[in-house]
Motif scaffolding. Sequence first.
Motif, PDB file in Angstrom:
ATOM      1  N   ILE A  34       0.829  -1.204   0.000  1.00 37.82           N
ATOM      2  CA  ILE A  34       0.000   0.000   0.000  1.00 37.82           C
ATOM      3  C   ILE A  34       0.873   1.268   0.000  1.00 37.82           C
ATOM      4  O   ILE A  34       0.540   2.265  -0.632  1.00 37.82           O
ATOM      5  N   ASP A  35       2.004   1.205   0.687  1.00 35.57           N
ATOM      6  CA  ASP A  35       2.859   2.397   0.730  1.00 35.57           C
ATOM      7  C   ASP A  35       3.520   2.647  -0.621  1.00 35.57           C
ATOM      8  O   ASP A  35       3.713   3.791  -1.021  1.00 35.57           O
ATOM      9  N   ASN A  36       3.847   1.561  -1.329  1.00 36.29           N
ATOM     10  CA  ASN A  36       4.389   1.729  -2.685  1.00 36.29           C
ATOM     11  C   ASN A  36       3.349   2.340  -3.611  1.00 36.29           C
ATOM     12  O   ASN A  36       3.678   3.187  -4.444  1.00 36.29           O
ATOM     13  N   LEU A  37       2.109   1.930  -3.455  1.00 31.94           N
ATOM     14  CA  LEU A  37       1.043   2.505  -4.288  1.00 31.94           C
ATOM     15  C   LEU A  37       0.911   3.995  -3.984  1.00 31.94           C
ATOM     16  O   LEU A  37       0.828   4.832  -4.885  1.00 31.94           O
ATOM     17  N   ARG A  38       0.897   4.311  -2.677  1.00 32.54           N
ATOM     18  CA  ARG A  38       0.745   5.723  -2.261  1.00 32.54           C
ATOM     19  C   ARG A  38       1.857   6.597  -2.829  1.00 32.54           C
ATOM     20  O   ARG A  38       1.654   7.771  -3.138  1.00 32.54           O
ATOM     21  N   MET A  39       3.042   6.047  -2.995  1.00 35.19           N
ATOM     22  CA  MET A  39       4.202   6.829  -3.438  1.00 35.19           C
ATOM     23  C   MET A  39       4.238   7.054  -4.948  1.00 35.19           C
ATOM     24  O   MET A  39       5.189   7.617  -5.472  1.00 35.19           O
ATOM     25  N   THR A  40       3.224   6.599  -5.645  1.00 31.24           N
ATOM     26  CA  THR A  40       3.177   6.817  -7.100  1.00 31.24           C
ATOM     27  C   THR A  40       2.975   8.304  -7.388  1.00 31.24           C
ATOM     28  O   THR A  40       2.078   8.925  -6.804  1.00 31.24           O
ATOM     29  N   GLU A  41       3.811   8.850  -8.262  1.00 30.89           N
ATOM     30  CA  GLU A  41       3.750  10.283  -8.586  1.00 30.89           C
ATOM     31  C   GLU A  41       2.330  10.720  -8.947  1.00 30.89           C
ATOM     32  O   GLU A  41       1.668  10.085  -9.781  1.00 30.89           O
ATOM     33  N   GLY A  42       1.879  11.783  -8.333  1.00 36.33           N
ATOM     34  CA  GLY A  42       0.571  12.352  -8.653  1.00 36.33           C
ATOM     35  C   GLY A  42      -0.586  11.775  -7.845  1.00 36.33           C
ATOM     36  O   GLY A  42      -1.674  12.334  -7.828  1.00 36.33           O
ATOM     37  N   VAL A  43      -0.335  10.644  -7.176  1.00 38.67           N
ATOM     38  CA  VAL A  43      -1.427   9.978  -6.459  1.00 38.67           C
ATOM     39  C   VAL A  43      -1.702  10.667  -5.125  1.00 38.67           C
ATOM     40  O   VAL A  43      -0.781  11.052  -4.407  1.00 38.67           O
ATOM     41  N   GLU A  44      -2.986  10.851  -4.824  1.00 36.07           N
ATOM     42  CA  GLU A  44      -3.385  11.379  -3.525  1.00 36.07           C
ATOM     43  C   GLU A  44      -3.891  10.262  -2.615  1.00 36.07           C
ATOM     44  O   GLU A  44      -3.623  10.253  -1.425  1.00 36.07           O
ATOM     45  N   CYS A  45      -4.598   9.312  -3.202  1.00 34.59           N
ATOM     46  CA  CYS A  45      -5.214   8.274  -2.373  1.00 34.59           C
ATOM     47  C   CYS A  45      -4.974   6.887  -2.973  1.00 34.59           C
ATOM     48  O   CYS A  45      -5.184   6.681  -4.166  1.00 34.59           O
ATOM     49  N   ALA A  46      -4.493   5.963  -2.157  1.00 38.04           N
ATOM     50  CA  ALA A  46      -4.191   4.606  -2.631  1.00 38.04           C
ATOM     51  C   ALA A  46      -5.093   3.597  -1.927  1.00 38.04           C
ATOM     52  O   ALA A  46      -5.393   3.750  -0.735  1.00 38.04           O
ATOM     53  N   ILE A  47      -5.514   2.596  -2.697  1.00 37.55           N
ATOM     54  CA  ILE A  47      -6.399   1.560  -2.153  1.00 37.55           C
ATOM     55  C   ILE A  47      -5.806   0.190  -2.502  1.00 37.55           C
ATOM     56  O   ILE A  47      -5.492  -0.077  -3.660  1.00 37.55           O
ATOM     57  N   LEU A  48      -5.657  -0.661  -1.498  1.00 38.82           N
ATOM     58  CA  LEU A  48      -5.299  -2.052  -1.760  1.00 38.82           C
ATOM     59  C   LEU A  48      -6.432  -2.912  -1.229  1.00 38.82           C
ATOM     60  O   LEU A  48      -6.844  -2.775  -0.081  1.00 38.82           O
ATOM     61  N   MET A  49      -6.957  -3.773  -2.101  1.00 40.78           N
ATOM     62  CA  MET A  49      -8.031  -4.681  -1.692  1.00 40.78           C
ATOM     63  C   MET A  49      -7.474  -6.093  -1.761  1.00 40.78           C
ATOM     64  O   MET A  49      -6.944  -6.482  -2.794  1.00 40.78           O
ATOM     65  N   TYR A  50      -7.576  -6.843  -0.670  1.00 42.96           N
ATOM     66  CA  TYR A  50      -7.194  -8.246  -0.814  1.00 42.96           C
ATOM     67  C   TYR A  50      -8.284  -9.146  -0.280  1.00 42.96           C
ATOM     68  O   TYR A  50      -8.946  -8.852   0.695  1.00 42.96           O
ATOM     69  N   GLU A  51      -8.451 -10.249  -1.020  1.00 45.39           N
ATOM     70  CA  GLU A  51      -9.591 -11.130  -0.795  1.00 45.39           C
ATOM     71  C   GLU A  51      -9.331 -11.991   0.439  1.00 45.39           C
ATOM     72  O   GLU A  51      -8.337 -12.719   0.497  1.00 45.39           O
ATOM     73  N   ILE A  52     -10.254 -11.914   1.410  1.00 42.82           N
ATOM     74  CA  ILE A  52     -10.086 -12.741   2.615  1.00 42.82           C
ATOM     75  C   ILE A  52     -11.157 -13.835   2.692  1.00 42.82           C
ATOM     76  O   ILE A  52     -11.126 -14.672   3.588  1.00 42.82           O
ATOM     77  N   GLY A  53     -12.099 -13.803   1.770  1.00 44.40           N
ATOM     78  CA  GLY A  53     -13.144 -14.832   1.712  1.00 44.40           C
ATOM     79  C   GLY A  53     -13.798 -14.681   0.353  1.00 44.40           C
ATOM     80  O   GLY A  53     -13.421 -13.796  -0.411  1.00 44.40           O
ATOM     81  N   ILE A  54     -14.803 -15.531   0.073  1.00 45.82           N
ATOM     82  CA  ILE A  54     -15.448 -15.410  -1.240  1.00 45.82           C
ATOM     83  C   ILE A  54     -16.157 -14.062  -1.301  1.00 45.82           C
ATOM     84  O   ILE A  54     -17.032 -13.758  -0.480  1.00 45.82           O
ATOM     85  N   ASP A  55     -15.726 -13.243  -2.257  1.00 44.96           N
ATOM     86  CA  ASP A  55     -16.278 -11.887  -2.413  1.00 44.96           C
ATOM     87  C   ASP A  55     -16.235 -11.082  -1.114  1.00 44.96           C
ATOM     88  O   ASP A  55     -17.160 -10.332  -0.789  1.00 44.96           O
ATOM     89  N   LYS A  56     -15.162 -11.257  -0.350  1.00 44.73           N
ATOM     90  CA  LYS A  56     -14.977 -10.493   0.894  1.00 44.73           C
ATOM     91  C   LYS A  56     -13.568  -9.907   0.857  1.00 44.73           C
ATOM     92  O   LYS A  56     -12.596 -10.654   0.673  1.00 44.73           O
ATOM     93  N   TYR A  57     -13.492  -8.609   1.008  1.00 49.36           N
ATOM     94  CA  TYR A  57     -12.193  -7.942   0.830  1.00 49.36           C
ATOM     95  C   TYR A  57     -11.791  -7.123   2.048  1.00 49.36           C
ATOM     96  O   TYR A  57     -12.606  -6.387   2.612  1.00 49.36           O
ATOM     97  N   LYS A  58     -10.522  -7.283   2.423  1.00 47.47           N
ATOM     98  CA  LYS A  58      -9.924  -6.383   3.418  1.00 47.47           C
ATOM     99  C   LYS A  58      -9.374  -5.201   2.633  1.00 47.47           C
ATOM    100  O   LYS A  58      -8.668  -5.366   1.638  1.00 47.47           O
ATOM    101  N   ILE A  59      -9.713  -4.006   3.080  1.00 47.86           N
ATOM    102  CA  ILE A  59      -9.311  -2.804   2.352  1.00 47.86           C
ATOM    103  C   ILE A  59      -8.278  -2.040   3.173  1.00 47.86           C
ATOM    104  O   ILE A  59      -8.485  -1.782   4.366  1.00 47.86           O
ATOM    105  N   SER A  60      -7.185  -1.661   2.532  1.00 50.48           N
ATOM    106  CA  SER A  60      -6.197  -0.760   3.139  1.00 50.48           C
ATOM    107  C   SER A  60      -6.214   0.525   2.335  1.00 50.48           C
ATOM    108  O   SER A  60      -6.179   0.470   1.101  1.00 50.48           O
ATOM    109  N   MET A  61      -6.240   1.650   3.036  1.00 51.71           N
ATOM    110  CA  MET A  61      -6.209   2.929   2.308  1.00 51.71           C
ATOM    111  C   MET A  61      -5.137   3.851   2.894  1.00 51.71           C
ATOM    112  O   MET A  61      -4.894   3.855   4.099  1.00 51.71           O
ATOM    113  N   ARG A  62      -4.516   4.633   2.004  1.00 52.04           N
ATOM    114  CA  ARG A  62      -3.545   5.631   2.432  1.00 52.04           C
ATOM    115  C   ARG A  62      -3.807   6.910   1.638  1.00 52.04           C
ATOM    116  O   ARG A  62      -4.248   6.850   0.484  1.00 52.04           O
TER     117      ARG A  62
END
Length: 329
Positions: A242-270
């Motif tokens: 998530i921190d690598n995503l956040r560090m992308t030039e021009g980006v203000e908000c980064a979202i990482l979604m990872y699947e923890i169950g069938i159609d169930k996602y843990k979301i990380s935001m920066r």
Amino acid sequence: MSNALIKAIEGAARIGISGHKRPDGDCVGSCLGLYNYIKDVYPEKEVTIYMESIKHEFCFLRYADQINHSFTDQKGHDLYVVLDCGDEERLGDYAIYLKKAKHIFCVDHHISNKGFGDEYVVEPEASSTCEVLFDMFDYDKISRECAEALYMGIVHDTGVFKHTNTSRKTMHIAGDLIAKGLNTSHIIDDTFYRKTYAQNQILGRALMESVLLMDGKVIYSVVTKEMLKFYGLTGADLDGIIDNLRMTEGVECAILMYEIGIDKYKISMRSNDFVNVSEVASGFGGGGHIRAAGCTLTGLSQKVLDKLLIPIREQLVAAGCIENETNVM
Ligand code: 5GP
Ligand code: MN
């Protein structure tokens, strides 16, 4: 204020400690920091940490092997200390111990923490729960092992002293902890930076498959169960992406979604400067900090993403980062 916790400890014979689900560096550091402090200063007390299994890189901390994973202790505790945990739900199954506790004391730094328990100290300005705990301890009584745990927690929640939560006070405290004789590069490299080959591969894959939205102000990436299975990893192996995503030039908000169950996602935001991701996460039953937060959502990945993008877009428009007409794509 600081001695309310110490007073509670002094008045209790049987003490329980817990942190949040999927324990991170600050959670483990604060729980083991407090455990070490009690063991060192009050050896007569019966104290137990109840927590999920911790990552192997945290196991060098003294007493890490004494963490208890059971839910079957029936005796109850005079004092139950909840650390780095914004709400009861985040304690997971260990919340059952709160029912029988005579006194519950929370120490935390999540802005989304509305306060729970009989007594609580929540300091959203603090970099970490370890920083809050440091203020409550008598410096002369902090052992090297206790200092190691607290330092590790501060390192993790500040992203090695680089996030905006790193204050002058944080650095002073880190300095005071280093003076206890810590091997800081070992703690930083071995617990924060070192990645396995497979972890690096999934980092590369998540970056390669990431997508920019809203004029490049938002970036997201999805890690599926199949991807985790392919690399032989779990959600706990995704730290740092998530921190690598956040560090992308021009980006203000980064979202990482990872699947923890069938159609169930843990979301990380920066976010970097404008989006209050704690507010976004709280809107979906999660929480965290202004610049780092998370939640869990169910549904197809595209639908989950669409839900998240609504409040993010609103905030970006309000902050003048994008025009109201900007296409989501
Ligand atoms: P991460 O993205 O690293 O998992 O979490 C970022 C921050 O948000 C951490 O401080 C973490 O404790 C908090 N957080 C993550 N997920 C949740 C959640 O589901 N509920 C709450 N209350 N906080 C969360
Ligand atoms: Mn924390």
